[in-house]
Design a protein around this motif. Sequence first.
Motif, PDB file in Angstrom:
ATOM      1  N   ARG A 165       0.628  -1.223  -0.051  1.00  0.00           N
ATOM      2  CA  ARG A 165      -0.101  -0.085   0.024  1.00  0.00           C
ATOM      3  C   ARG A 165       0.994   1.375   0.033  1.00  0.00           C
ATOM      4  O   ARG A 165       0.360   2.335  -0.548  1.00  0.00           O
ATOM      5  CB  ARG A 165      -0.842   0.094   1.182  1.00  0.00           C
ATOM      6  CG  ARG A 165      -2.108  -1.014   1.132  1.00  0.00           C
ATOM      7  CD  ARG A 165      -2.666  -1.300   2.341  1.00  0.00           C
ATOM      8  NE  ARG A 165      -2.248  -2.298   3.021  1.00  0.00           N
ATOM      9  CZ  ARG A 165      -2.533  -2.506   4.265  1.00  0.00           C
ATOM     10  NH1 ARG A 165      -3.702  -2.220   4.741  1.00  0.00           N
ATOM     11  NH2 ARG A 165      -1.952  -3.743   4.688  1.00  0.00           N
ATOM     12  N   ARG A 166       2.236   1.352   0.665  1.00  0.00           N
ATOM     13  CA  ARG A 166       2.829   2.381   0.678  1.00  0.00           C
ATOM     14  C   ARG A 166       3.394   2.569  -0.634  1.00  0.00           C
ATOM     15  O   ARG A 166       3.783   3.595  -1.139  1.00  0.00           O
ATOM     16  CB  ARG A 166       4.118   2.174   1.590  1.00  0.00           C
ATOM     17  CG  ARG A 166       3.536   2.405   3.180  1.00  0.00           C
ATOM     18  CD  ARG A 166       2.884   3.714   3.464  1.00  0.00           C
ATOM     19  NE  ARG A 166       2.523   3.966   4.838  1.00  0.00           N
ATOM     20  CZ  ARG A 166       2.020   4.692   5.289  1.00  0.00           C
ATOM     21  NH1 ARG A 166       1.080   5.528   4.647  1.00  0.00           N
ATOM     22  NH2 ARG A 166       1.548   4.832   6.555  1.00  0.00           N
ATOM     23  N   ILE A 167       3.831   1.495  -1.279  1.00  0.00           N
ATOM     24  CA  ILE A 167       4.474   1.457  -2.973  1.00  0.00           C
ATOM     25  C   ILE A 167       3.399   2.086  -3.731  1.00  0.00           C
ATOM     26  O   ILE A 167       3.680   3.083  -4.432  1.00  0.00           O
ATOM     27  CB  ILE A 167       4.695   0.013  -3.498  1.00  0.00           C
ATOM     28  CG1 ILE A 167       6.009  -0.447  -2.688  1.00  0.00           C
ATOM     29  CG2 ILE A 167       4.990   0.093  -4.580  1.00  0.00           C
ATOM     30  CD1 ILE A 167       6.304  -1.818  -3.058  1.00  0.00           C
ATOM     31  N   LEU A 168       1.928   1.786  -3.594  1.00  0.00           N
ATOM     32  CA  LEU A 168       0.958   2.193  -4.427  1.00  0.00           C
ATOM     33  C   LEU A 168       0.888   3.963  -4.071  1.00  0.00           C
ATOM     34  O   LEU A 168       0.504   4.806  -4.881  1.00  0.00           O
ATOM     35  CB  LEU A 168      -0.161   1.607  -4.284  1.00  0.00           C
ATOM     36  CG  LEU A 168      -0.160   0.178  -4.704  1.00  0.00           C
ATOM     37  CD1 LEU A 168      -1.601  -0.411  -4.483  1.00  0.00           C
ATOM     38  CD2 LEU A 168       0.122   0.268  -6.137  1.00  0.00           C
ATOM     39  N   GLU A 169       0.857   4.238  -2.724  1.00  0.00           N
ATOM     40  CA  GLU A 169       1.061   5.550  -2.230  1.00  0.00           C
ATOM     41  C   GLU A 169       2.066   6.355  -2.858  1.00  0.00           C
ATOM     42  O   GLU A 169       1.824   7.503  -3.462  1.00  0.00           O
ATOM     43  CB  GLU A 169       0.920   5.609  -0.786  1.00  0.00           C
ATOM     44  CG  GLU A 169       0.707   7.129  -0.425  1.00  0.00           C
ATOM     45  CD  GLU A 169       0.967   6.994   1.425  1.00  0.00           C
ATOM     46  OE1 GLU A 169       1.276   8.226   1.820  1.00  0.00           O
ATOM     47  OE2 GLU A 169       1.006   6.248   1.886  1.00  0.00           O
ATOM     48  N   ALA A 170       3.081   5.871  -3.009  1.00  0.00           N
ATOM     49  CA  ALA A 170       4.310   6.578  -3.779  1.00  0.00           C
ATOM     50  C   ALA A 170       4.171   6.755  -5.137  1.00  0.00           C
ATOM     51  O   ALA A 170       4.370   7.719  -5.773  1.00  0.00           O
ATOM     52  CB  ALA A 170       5.577   5.934  -3.484  1.00  0.00           C
ATOM     53  N   LEU A 171       3.445   5.722  -5.837  1.00  0.00           N
ATOM     54  CA  LEU A 171       3.243   5.840  -7.059  1.00  0.00           C
ATOM     55  C   LEU A 171       2.134   6.740  -7.488  1.00  0.00           C
ATOM     56  O   LEU A 171       2.350   7.453  -8.471  1.00  0.00           O
ATOM     57  CB  LEU A 171       2.618   4.427  -8.083  1.00  0.00           C
ATOM     58  CG  LEU A 171       4.098   3.570  -7.876  1.00  0.00           C
ATOM     59  CD1 LEU A 171       3.547   2.158  -8.326  1.00  0.00           C
ATOM     60  CD2 LEU A 171       5.245   3.790  -8.610  1.00  0.00           C
ATOM     61  N   ALA A 172       1.087   6.863  -6.577  1.00  0.00           N
ATOM     62  CA  ALA A 172      -0.038   7.774  -6.916  1.00  0.00           C
ATOM     63  C   ALA A 172       0.410   9.158  -6.691  1.00  0.00           C
ATOM     64  O   ALA A 172       0.068  10.227  -7.594  1.00  0.00           O
ATOM     65  CB  ALA A 172      -1.253   7.599  -5.771  1.00  0.00           C
ATOM     66  N   ALA A 173       1.577   9.360  -5.791  1.00  0.00           N
ATOM     67  CA  ALA A 173       2.229  10.646  -5.634  1.00  0.00           C
ATOM     68  C   ALA A 173       2.914  11.091  -6.770  1.00  0.00           C
ATOM     69  O   ALA A 173       2.764  12.274  -7.003  1.00  0.00           O
ATOM     70  CB  ALA A 173       2.936  10.715  -4.330  1.00  0.00           C
ATOM     71  N   GLU A 174       3.470  10.127  -7.525  1.00  0.00           N
ATOM     72  CA  GLU A 174       4.442  10.463  -8.528  1.00  0.00           C
ATOM     73  C   GLU A 174       3.415  10.902  -9.649  1.00  0.00           C
ATOM     74  O   GLU A 174       3.660  11.655 -10.620  1.00  0.00           O
ATOM     75  CB  GLU A 174       5.169   9.040  -9.028  1.00  0.00           C
ATOM     76  CG  GLU A 174       5.668   9.170 -10.179  1.00  0.00           C
ATOM     77  CD  GLU A 174       6.847  10.146 -10.314  1.00  0.00           C
ATOM     78  OE1 GLU A 174       7.359  10.646 -11.308  1.00  0.00           O
ATOM     79  OE2 GLU A 174       7.307  10.358  -9.194  1.00  0.00           O
ATOM     80  N   ILE A 175       2.041  10.183  -9.630  1.00  0.00           N
ATOM     81  CA  ILE A 175       1.227  10.742 -10.589  1.00  0.00           C
ATOM     82  C   ILE A 175       0.863  12.049 -10.412  1.00  0.00           C
ATOM     83  O   ILE A 175       0.552  13.232 -11.396  1.00  0.00           O
ATOM     84  CB  ILE A 175      -0.096  10.045 -10.873  1.00  0.00           C
ATOM     85  CG1 ILE A 175       0.244   8.634 -11.312  1.00  0.00           C
ATOM     86  CG2 ILE A 175      -1.196  10.422 -11.359  1.00  0.00           C
ATOM     87  CD1 ILE A 175      -1.040   7.571 -11.125  1.00  0.00           C
ATOM     88  N   ASP A 176       0.468  12.385  -9.128  1.00  0.00           N
ATOM     89  CA  ASP A 176       0.186  13.801  -8.733  1.00  0.00           C
ATOM     90  C   ASP A 176       1.340  14.850  -9.277  1.00  0.00           C
ATOM     91  O   ASP A 176       1.054  16.126  -9.728  1.00  0.00           O
ATOM     92  CB  ASP A 176       0.063  13.957  -7.395  1.00  0.00           C
ATOM     93  CG  ASP A 176      -1.287  13.312  -6.828  1.00  0.00           C
ATOM     94  OD1 ASP A 176      -1.977  13.244  -7.810  1.00  0.00           O
ATOM     95  OD2 ASP A 176      -1.383  12.992  -5.639  1.00  0.00           O
ATOM     96  N   TYR A 177       2.433  14.244  -9.058  1.00  0.00           N
ATOM     97  CA  TYR A 177       3.731  15.437  -9.280  1.00  0.00           C
ATOM     98  C   TYR A 177       3.706  15.553 -10.761  1.00  0.00           C
ATOM     99  O   TYR A 177       3.960  16.767 -11.082  1.00  0.00           O
ATOM    100  CB  TYR A 177       5.129  14.363  -9.072  1.00  0.00           C
ATOM    101  CG  TYR A 177       6.030  15.249  -9.265  1.00  0.00           C
ATOM    102  CD1 TYR A 177       6.539  16.432  -8.826  1.00  0.00           C
ATOM    103  CD2 TYR A 177       7.106  14.650 -10.422  1.00  0.00           C
ATOM    104  CE1 TYR A 177       7.827  16.944  -9.388  1.00  0.00           C
ATOM    105  CE2 TYR A 177       8.061  15.311 -11.053  1.00  0.00           C
ATOM    106  CZ  TYR A 177       8.467  16.484 -10.385  1.00  0.00           C
ATOM    107  OH  TYR A 177       9.657  17.085 -10.768  1.00  0.00           O
ATOM    108  N   GLN A 178       3.553  14.328 -11.418  1.00  0.00           N
ATOM    109  CA  GLN A 178       3.546  14.706 -12.877  1.00  0.00           C
ATOM    110  C   GLN A 178       2.388  15.382 -13.603  1.00  0.00           C
ATOM    111  O   GLN A 178       2.415  16.254 -14.584  1.00  0.00           O
ATOM    112  CB  GLN A 178       3.580  13.354 -13.598  1.00  0.00           C
ATOM    113  CG  GLN A 178       4.829  12.357 -13.415  1.00  0.00           C
ATOM    114  CD  GLN A 178       5.959  13.225 -13.841  1.00  0.00           C
ATOM    115  OE1 GLN A 178       6.198  14.124 -14.797  1.00  0.00           O
ATOM    116  NE2 GLN A 178       7.223  12.676 -13.460  1.00  0.00           N
TER     117      GLN A 178
END
Length: 488
Positions: A165-178
């Motif tokens: 879940r933390r891995i997915l949270e990091a990837l979701a934050a990467e989407i927000d960043y982009q």
Amino acid sequence: MWCQNIANLSAMAFVVGLLSGCVVGPDFKQPPAPSVTAYTAVPFPDTTTSAPTRWGASQRLVEGRAINPQWWKDLGSGKLNALIIEALQASPTLASTRATLRQAQENYAAKSGWTRYPQAEANITGQRQRFNPGSSGLTGDPREFELFNAGIGLRYNLDLFGRNRRILEALAAEIDYQRFQLAGARLALTSHVASTAISQARFASQIQAMEAILHVQEEQLELTREKVRLGQAAPEEILTLQTRVEQTRADIPLLLSQLQRSEHLLAVLAGKEPGAAGTPSFSLQDFNLPVALPLIVPSELVRARPDIQAAEALLQKANAEYGVAIANLYPQLNLSANLGSQALSIGGLFGSGSAVWNLAGQLTQPLFNSGLSAEKRAALAAFDAALENYRNIVLESLRNVADVLCDLENDSRRLSAFSVANMASQKALDIMKNRYEMGAADYIELLIAQQQSQKTEMDLIEVQAQRLLNSVAFLVAMGGGMPSSDAP
């Protein structure tokens, strides 16, 4: 006995369910908004100084007014509106940023599929074997046979401590960043087009004024030569005037180079080759000065600017990755199951074959791995770096707004002074024209007054264009309305 087994299984399932709900590591908390209530130490006036000239209106700052995501329309130029729409559709920079956003979204979808749901795989294998009974202490002749297997396997990583879940949270934050990077690229592109168009208009106007000055100076030089020929002037006067003429002549190519560079840049920003036809030319008369400027208070600026939002997304990503590093120190439980058929022929796999199955669970707990502790410390250091980067971007954003606010007021004062100077030079020129017509002044005195008037107009053009540029800079500093979509 069966009841006891069922009770034990139910208890195990309950404990596993509780464990799978755990998420180690700190939850992300949004950084506090700036506590200051103003951008500058000295209170800033709500309205700027006005000037009795075009683009000299007083601009007022309006709190609470929403910024139009298509803010460039406030400049009132239809040609600029069309060019920006073209740039938004054809810019390679935006196309690249959109592709990077899609990549982040697909990375999330891929990892989500691996971590949220069991993985199912179908397999079929065939092999030919030679079996010698003597190798097992049996009697009989060696024999050869085919063995075929077909089955379905299931694998699942039970996320006991929230690593996935933390891995997915990091990837979701990467989407927000982009996504915020795309909003920032869009804002940078539109502001670059608008600023370049205004600069182009300024260079074109200044070239016209400079050519008028050169024409007057050349005329004055010819008259002086005639006066020298008639013995009414000293020869050194020619040299002095010739120096001025050539200095002015040398300034024109510099302005022309800047004009041409702006034309090339506008074409490229619109996604075209520098020599492509169809890029419009601008004059200062194409633009209006926005008089009502939406002002966002510092505490709300962090939600309005894409660069601050992008920095916050990176901070959330670093926080989630720190949680992953912590979860790596805890046990990992992997479950697997296989169901299949085994037969001596392919046809037998789905008929008379023997059914085979297995269930397996693997629980692993790191006992001694100093690298995991180092990874945890590294992730924490990365979070600290992201936090300081966020703070720096917030401070730089506040400074950017403060600088633009000062420019708005100071350049409005400059325009007021130059407009008064320009009116004075025009009156002086009118007086000199009357004196010349009455024979009280010679033609050279009239030419000198014309030169002074043209030079004052040059300064006026520069500060008029600067007021338009300051308006663009202000709207960009406020975040440009940061649209929720990438539509033009």
